[in-house]
Write a protein that holds these residues in place. Structure first.
Motif, PDB file in Angstrom:
ATOM      1  N   ILE A  42     -19.757-100.705  26.513  1.00 25.17           N
ATOM      2  CA  ILE A  42     -18.975 -99.719  25.775  1.00 25.17           C
ATOM      3  C   ILE A  42     -18.688-100.281  24.390  1.00 25.17           C
ATOM      4  CG2 ILE A  42     -16.799 -98.440  25.716  1.00 25.17           C
ATOM      5  CD1 ILE A  42     -16.850 -98.529  28.777  1.00 25.17           C
ATOM      6  N   THR A  43     -18.982 -99.512  23.379  1.00 25.95           N
ATOM      7  CA  THR A  43     -18.894 -99.985  21.994  1.00 25.95           C
ATOM      8  C   THR A  43     -17.512-100.562  21.701  1.00 25.95           C
ATOM      9  OG1 THR A  43     -20.445 -98.273  21.331  1.00 25.95           O
ATOM     10  CG2 THR A  43     -19.177 -99.332  19.577  1.00 25.95           C
ATOM     11  N   PRO A  44     -17.433-101.841  21.321  1.00 23.59           N
ATOM     12  CA  PRO A  44     -16.133-102.464  21.009  1.00 23.59           C
ATOM     13  C   PRO A  44     -15.436-101.729  19.871  1.00 23.59           C
ATOM     14  CG  PRO A  44     -17.867-104.121  21.191  1.00 23.59           C
ATOM     15  CD  PRO A  44     -18.548-102.788  21.174  1.00 23.59           C
ATOM     16  N   GLY A  45     -14.123-101.675  19.954  1.00 23.00           N
ATOM     17  CA  GLY A  45     -13.342-101.031  18.916  1.00 23.00           C
ATOM     18  C   GLY A  45     -13.219 -99.535  19.074  1.00 23.00           C
ATOM     19  N   SER A  46     -13.724 -98.972  20.167  1.00 25.49           N
ATOM     20  CA  SER A  46     -13.583 -97.544  20.400  1.00 25.49           C
ATOM     21  C   SER A  46     -12.125 -97.210  20.721  1.00 25.49           C
ATOM     22  CB  SER A  46     -14.478 -97.100  21.553  1.00 25.49           C
ATOM     23  OG  SER A  46     -15.833 -97.411  21.299  1.00 25.49           O
ATOM     24  N   THR A  47     -11.634 -96.134  20.157  1.00 32.93           N
ATOM     25  CA  THR A  47     -10.238 -95.749  20.364  1.00 32.93           C
ATOM     26  C   THR A  47     -10.156 -94.505  21.242  1.00 32.93           C
ATOM     27  OG1 THR A  47     -10.241 -94.426  18.338  1.00 32.93           O
ATOM     28  CG2 THR A  47      -9.522 -96.722  18.164  1.00 32.93           C
ATOM     29  N   PHE A  48      -9.056 -94.435  22.016  1.00 34.02           N
ATOM     30  CA  PHE A  48      -8.861 -93.345  22.965  1.00 34.02           C
ATOM     31  C   PHE A  48      -7.420 -92.847  22.830  1.00 34.02           C
ATOM     32  CE2 PHE A  48     -12.023 -96.312  24.423  1.00 34.02           C
ATOM     33  CZ  PHE A  48     -13.095 -95.487  24.743  1.00 34.02           C
ATOM     34  N   ALA A  49      -7.277 -91.678  22.249  1.00 34.86           N
ATOM     35  CA  ALA A  49      -5.958 -91.133  21.962  1.00 34.86           C
ATOM     36  C   ALA A  49      -5.322 -90.568  23.215  1.00 34.86           C
ATOM     37  CB  ALA A  49      -6.060 -90.050  20.889  1.00 34.86           C
ATOM     38  N   THR A  50      -3.999 -90.677  23.292  1.00 38.44           N
ATOM     39  CA  THR A  50      -3.250 -90.149  24.426  1.00 38.44           C
ATOM     40  C   THR A  50      -3.367 -88.635  24.494  1.00 38.44           C
ATOM     41  OG1 THR A  50      -1.671 -91.963  24.204  1.00 38.44           O
ATOM     42  CG2 THR A  50      -0.974 -90.066  25.511  1.00 38.44           C
TER      43      THR A  50
ATOM     44  N   LEU B  20     -15.283 -89.472  25.193  1.00 34.32           N
ATOM     45  CA  LEU B  20     -16.480 -90.154  25.683  1.00 34.32           C
ATOM     46  C   LEU B  20     -16.415 -91.630  25.312  1.00 34.32           C
ATOM     47  CD1 LEU B  20     -19.449 -90.231  26.760  1.00 34.32           C
ATOM     48  CD2 LEU B  20     -20.159 -89.634  24.423  1.00 34.32           C
ATOM     49  N   ALA B  21     -16.673 -92.496  26.297  1.00 37.34           N
ATOM     50  CA  ALA B  21     -16.744 -93.937  26.021  1.00 37.34           C
ATOM     51  C   ALA B  21     -18.100 -94.230  25.398  1.00 37.34           C
ATOM     52  CB  ALA B  21     -16.559 -94.733  27.303  1.00 37.34           C
ATOM     53  N   PRO B  22     -18.162 -94.543  24.102  1.00 36.51           N
ATOM     54  CA  PRO B  22     -19.447 -94.748  23.424  1.00 36.51           C
ATOM     55  C   PRO B  22     -20.272 -95.848  24.078  1.00 36.51           C
ATOM     56  CG  PRO B  22     -17.644 -94.602  21.848  1.00 36.51           C
ATOM     57  CD  PRO B  22     -17.016 -94.725  23.191  1.00 36.51           C
ATOM     58  N   GLY B  23     -21.545 -95.571  24.338  1.00 38.88           N
ATOM     59  CA  GLY B  23     -22.434 -96.540  24.964  1.00 38.88           C
ATOM     60  C   GLY B  23     -22.535 -96.395  26.468  1.00 38.88           C
ATOM     61  N   SER B  24     -21.747 -95.466  27.058  1.00 38.08           N
ATOM     62  CA  SER B  24     -21.728 -95.336  28.527  1.00 38.08           C
ATOM     63  C   SER B  24     -22.747 -94.346  29.062  1.00 38.08           C
ATOM     64  CB  SER B  24     -20.337 -94.905  28.996  1.00 38.08           C
ATOM     65  OG  SER B  24     -20.035 -93.583  28.547  1.00 38.08           O
ATOM     66  N   GLU B  25     -23.422 -93.595  28.197  1.00 41.89           N
ATOM     67  CA  GLU B  25     -24.347 -92.570  28.673  1.00 41.89           C
ATOM     68  C   GLU B  25     -25.601 -93.192  29.285  1.00 41.89           C
ATOM     69  OE1 GLU B  25     -23.868 -88.675  25.994  1.00 41.89           O
ATOM     70  OE2 GLU B  25     -24.274 -90.477  24.812  1.00 41.89           O
ATOM     71  N   PHE B  26     -26.033 -92.611  30.411  1.00 43.20           N
ATOM     72  CA  PHE B  26     -27.183 -93.144  31.154  1.00 43.20           C
ATOM     73  C   PHE B  26     -27.986 -91.980  31.716  1.00 43.20           C
ATOM     74  CE2 PHE B  26     -29.150 -94.547  35.148  1.00 43.20           C
ATOM     75  CZ  PHE B  26     -29.887 -95.636  34.697  1.00 43.20           C
TER      76      PHE B  26
END
Length: 252
Positions: A128-136, A141-147
């Motif tokens: 998962i791309t480091p530094g990705s932010t997830f607002a409350t 989408l967690a960047p890099g998690s797609e498969f």
């Protein structure tokens, strides 16, 4: 007169009958109810034959057991080729082939079947791309998690999650977050965790599951429900990196 004719016919065929009701073919020393010495009189006149002498013998015992290559079968049928190079059994019905299994149906009828290769597999780690932010309050989408699924089956997505809350809370608080496993952007499985924030960070491990077909796209979505601040995944060290591992499960 009829009895005499029957006895004469039996003797002329090479049978020797004894009062013990044992019958020998090509042996005058039968060791079972019916004893055939296929190589013709290789067995001794008295006593039990050796293992080598038994190797060409066939017997039917008084309790209904059949022995091939042994005069003392321990099961309903025993084939013993330990002192010879003979193939103990060969079944040809036109469907035999290299690597096939003999498979029984509900009635015990056996047929040759191809071996099904194991379907389980572990795929390379998705970082998962480091530094990705997830607002409350937002599912992101967690960047890099797609498969992209390579073949039909049952899959797991194992999530190792390490994240920080910035700015860091000044006192111990809890955070509640939902992980969503989506297939083609449709939620297939989800898990809610609620843990205390320690030194501004949280770490959890979550497995998620779904069936999928070749070409389907799996992805991880992160939905913070309660959080004192924005969540950011970190990767300052290898063991703090957030990642997902995709596995194809072998389930019968």
């Amino acid at each position: 007169m009829k009895r005499l004719i029957i006895i004469t016919i039996i003797l002329s065929m090479g049978f020797s009958s004894y009062l013990s009701a044992q019958v020998g073919i090509k042996t005058e020393n039968p060791q079972a109810l019916l004893h055939i010495d296929a190589q013709s009189k290789t067995n001794p006149a008295t006593g039990a034959p050796s293992k080598m002498q038994q190797s060409d013998d066939i017997v039917v015992t008084s309790d209904g057991k059949v022995g091939i290559g042994t005069i003392a079968p321990a099961s309903k049928m025993e084939i013993n080729t330990e002192v010879t190079s003979d193939i103990p059994i060969q079944i040809k019905d036109g469907t035999q082939g290299t690597g096939k299994f003999l498979v029984s149906d509900a009635n015990g009828v056996g047929t040759w079947q191809n071996v099904s290769p194991p379907s389980g597999r572990v795929y390379p780690i998705q970082w998962i791309t480091p530094g990705s932010t997830f607002a409350t309050g937002v599912s992101t989408l967690a960047p890099g998690s797609e498969f992209t699924i390579p073949s039909d089956g049952f899959y797991s997505m194992e999530v190792r999650w390490w994240a920080k809350h910035l700015p860091s809370p000044t006192y111990v608080q809890r955070t509640t977050t939902i992980f969503e496993l989506r297939k083609n952007n449709v939620v297939m499985d989800e898990f809610l965790y609620s843990v205390p924030i320690f030194n501004g960070s949280v770490t959890v491990y979550v497995p998620l599951y779904t069936k999928a077909k070749a070409g389907d796209v799996l992805s991880l979505w992160v939905y913070p429900l309660e959080s004192p601040s924005t969540m950011t995944n970190v990767a300052s060290l290898g063991w703090t990196s957030s990642k997902v591992l995709i596995k194809k499960m072998q389930i019968d």
